[in-house]
Design a protein around this motif. Structure first.
Motif, PDB file in Angstrom:
ATOM      1  N   ALA A 199      63.042  40.705  -9.264  1.00  0.00           N
ATOM      2  CA  ALA A 199      63.722  40.823 -10.538  1.00  0.00           C
ATOM      3  C   ALA A 199      63.395  42.161 -11.181  1.00  0.00           C
ATOM      4  CB  ALA A 199      63.301  39.679 -11.467  1.00  0.00           C
TER       5      ALA A 199
ATOM      6  N   VAL B 152      63.904  30.769 -23.162  1.00  0.00           N
ATOM      7  CA  VAL B 152      64.792  30.892 -22.008  1.00  0.00           C
ATOM      8  C   VAL B 152      66.119  30.224 -22.375  1.00  0.00           C
ATOM      9  CG1 VAL B 152      65.103  30.387 -19.547  1.00  0.00           C
ATOM     10  CG2 VAL B 152      62.797  30.715 -20.463  1.00  0.00           C
TER      11      VAL B 152
ATOM     12  N   GLU C 141      69.458  37.304 -11.860  1.00  0.00           N
ATOM     13  CA  GLU C 141      68.005  37.175 -11.818  1.00  0.00           C
ATOM     14  C   GLU C 141      67.415  36.240 -12.879  1.00  0.00           C
ATOM     15  OE1 GLU C 141      67.078  41.278 -12.226  1.00  0.00           O
ATOM     16  OE2 GLU C 141      67.429  41.718 -10.120  1.00  0.00           O
ATOM     17  N   PRO C 142      67.728  34.961 -12.796  1.00  0.00           N
ATOM     18  CA  PRO C 142      67.121  34.012 -13.735  1.00  0.00           C
ATOM     19  C   PRO C 142      65.620  33.857 -13.481  1.00  0.00           C
ATOM     20  CG  PRO C 142      68.248  32.832 -11.979  1.00  0.00           C
ATOM     21  CD  PRO C 142      68.578  34.291 -11.795  1.00  0.00           C
ATOM     22  N   LEU C 143      64.953  33.252 -14.431  1.00  0.00           N
ATOM     23  CA  LEU C 143      63.542  32.925 -14.246  1.00  0.00           C
ATOM     24  C   LEU C 143      63.380  31.961 -13.074  1.00  0.00           C
ATOM     25  CD1 LEU C 143      60.589  33.018 -15.288  1.00  0.00           C
ATOM     26  CD2 LEU C 143      61.187  31.083 -16.789  1.00  0.00           C
TER      27      LEU C 143
ATOM     28  N   LYS D 187      66.618  37.130 -24.104  1.00  0.00           N
ATOM     29  CA  LYS D 187      65.995  35.992 -23.432  1.00  0.00           C
ATOM     30  C   LYS D 187      66.256  36.038 -21.929  1.00  0.00           C
ATOM     31  CE  LYS D 187      64.971  34.298 -27.488  1.00  0.00           C
ATOM     32  NZ  LYS D 187      63.580  34.365 -27.983  1.00  0.00           N
ATOM     33  N   ARG D 188      65.337  35.473 -21.137  1.00  0.00           N
ATOM     34  CA  ARG D 188      65.582  35.197 -19.723  1.00  0.00           C
ATOM     35  C   ARG D 188      66.594  34.059 -19.617  1.00  0.00           C
ATOM     36  NH1 ARG D 188      61.775  36.814 -15.847  1.00  0.00           N
ATOM     37  NH2 ARG D 188      63.381  36.128 -14.386  1.00  0.00           N
TER      38      ARG D 188
ATOM     39  N   LYS E 158      71.345  37.908 -23.154  1.00  0.00           N
ATOM     40  CA  LYS E 158      71.049  39.336 -23.299  1.00  0.00           C
ATOM     41  C   LYS E 158      71.040  39.733 -24.765  1.00  0.00           C
ATOM     42  CE  LYS E 158      72.480  43.922 -21.751  1.00  0.00           C
ATOM     43  NZ  LYS E 158      73.428  44.699 -20.906  1.00  0.00           N
TER      44      LYS E 158
ATOM     45  N   SER F 261      68.103  30.730 -16.949  1.00  0.00           N
ATOM     46  CA  SER F 261      67.693  29.809 -15.891  1.00  0.00           C
ATOM     47  C   SER F 261      68.868  28.923 -15.524  1.00  0.00           C
ATOM     48  CB  SER F 261      66.509  28.947 -16.342  1.00  0.00           C
ATOM     49  OG  SER F 261      66.942  27.981 -17.287  1.00  0.00           O
TER      50      SER F 261
ATOM     51  N   SER G 150      66.125  40.884 -20.777  1.00  0.00           N
ATOM     52  CA  SER G 150      65.791  39.864 -19.791  1.00  0.00           C
ATOM     53  C   SER G 150      64.427  39.257 -20.017  1.00  0.00           C
ATOM     54  CB  SER G 150      65.829  40.469 -18.385  1.00  0.00           C
ATOM     55  OG  SER G 150      64.722  41.317 -18.187  1.00  0.00           O
TER      56      SER G 150
ATOM     57  N   GLY H 133      61.958  40.138 -18.497  1.00  0.00           N
ATOM     58  CA  GLY H 133      61.287  40.201 -17.209  1.00  0.00           C
ATOM     59  C   GLY H 133      60.360  41.381 -17.126  1.00  0.00           C
TER      60      GLY H 133
ATOM     61  N   SER I 158      58.281  40.723 -10.909  1.00  0.00           N
ATOM     62  CA  SER I 158      58.534  39.303 -11.084  1.00  0.00           C
ATOM     63  C   SER I 158      59.551  38.856 -10.043  1.00  0.00           C
ATOM     64  CB  SER I 158      59.047  39.009 -12.493  1.00  0.00           C
ATOM     65  OG  SER I 158      60.270  39.674 -12.724  1.00  0.00           O
TER      66      SER I 158
END
Length: 329
Positions: A29, A228, A294-296, A264-265, A260, A267, A35, A37, A41
């Motif tokens: 990621a 998230v 690219e989610p968590l 936040k990430r 975005k 999922s 993100s 991130g 990660s």
């Protein structure tokens, strides 16, 4: 989703159907604006396999099926039948906690209902009353107890998927009967859990894809209580094909854009096949979407009719999933 809810009632009653996530052969990621991130990660990928301790036990089998993909994250659900279970009574949490603590880089994800009798068909009027009671703080104690249990088990960094699929029609923790008080109630729960010493929880806001019973944006409780922005998305309407699922109102693209904008990430706690049988093109497109954004973490629901490992009805989709996530790739 509503179908997912009905399945979970049966699963909890018979100690069947829970989940895990796996990671390895994951896509690195890259840090991106909004993100959350960081460099190095990885995306945790997985399959919803079994409720309780057997979910942990099947990790090695699933890893072998994927050609040796390392298992890095685990995912399960708390039953929503009684407050005792929502407080973390299921003994299988010990097994999941032991698994999580065995390696520092693992991720534990736990879906937490917001109300008891969560799949009992409670009518809207009563749901609104319960939501208002929660917003007043009448249920804070249950969530403090859950937080204390998780911290006591040594998993204070659990990802909490709270009140999942809140924009739907069926769960008692649904948002539509009183959106404003629902948001206040979410904030009360997060405040109660964060008040426990030693916690480092992350809270995942995960609606169904699409408009459903209410626009999920109307249920968003605020950036300070969400870490998230998730989404449960199956191969079914709304959206006759993957492009429609991306571009429809409150679809996959809106989730990415919303996350975005709120830094936040993202999922995907649940995704998989459903209405269109063995659909390798859908699996290919969804995996490509995940790789791009690219989610968590993400977790495919892996039993019939949704799955790719335990469901022999979807051999072409299974081949796509396995090849895409193989370490050789």
């Amino acid at each position: 989703m509503s179908r997912r809810g009905r399945r979970l009632v049966r699963a909890c009653a018979s100690t069947v159907a829970a989940g895990l996530l796996v990671a390895g052969c994951s896509h690195a990621a890259r840090p991106r604006e909004g993100s959350g991130g960081s460099a190095g990660s990885e995306v945790a990928v997985g399959a919803y396999l079994h409720y309780g301790s057997p979910g942990v036990e099947r990790m090695q089998e699933f890893s072998r099926w994927l050609g040796g993909t390392e298992l890095r994250a685990g995912h399960t659900y708390l039953p929503g039948d009684t407050w005792e279970n929502i407080e973390g009574a299921p003994d299988s949490l010990r097994t999941w906690a032991q698994w999580r603590k065995a390696r520092a880089d693992r991720l534990f994800v736990l879906n937490v209902p917001m109300l008891e009798r969560n799949e009992a068909g409670v009518p809207d009027g009563r749901v609104a009353e319960l939501i208002r009671a929660g917003a007043r703080g009448e249920y804070d104690l249950h969530f403090r107890r859950l937080a204390e249990r998780l911290v006591g088990l040594g998993v204070p960094d659990t990802v909490i998927v709270l009140g999942w699929e809140m924009n739907g029609f069926n769960y008692t923790h649904r948002c539509r009967p009183d959106p404003e008080n629902w948001k206040r109630y979410w904030r009360r729960i997060v405040g109660a859990m964060r008040s426990v010493k030693g916690q480092r929880f992350r809270f995942d806001f995960a609606p169904n894809r699409g408009g459903d019973a209410i626009a999920w944006t109307s249920c968003y409780p605020g950036d300070d209580v969400v870490d998230v922005v998730g989404m449960d998305s199956y191969d079914q309407p709304p959206g006759d094909d993957f492009d429609e699922q991306v571009h429809q109102p409150y679809g996959l693209q809106q989730q990415v854009d919303f996350a975005k904008a709120h830094r936040k990430r993202i999922s995907y706690p649940e995704w998989g096949l459903f209405r269109n049988g063995d659909n390798p093109e859908y699996v290919r497109r969804m995996l490509a979407w995940i790789a791009e954004h690219e989610p968590l973490y993400h977790s495919i629901t892996d039993y019939c009719p949704h799955g790719v490992w335990q469901c022999g009805e979807n051999p072409r989709s299974a081949q796509v999933f396995r090849e895409f996530l193989s370490p050789r790739r």
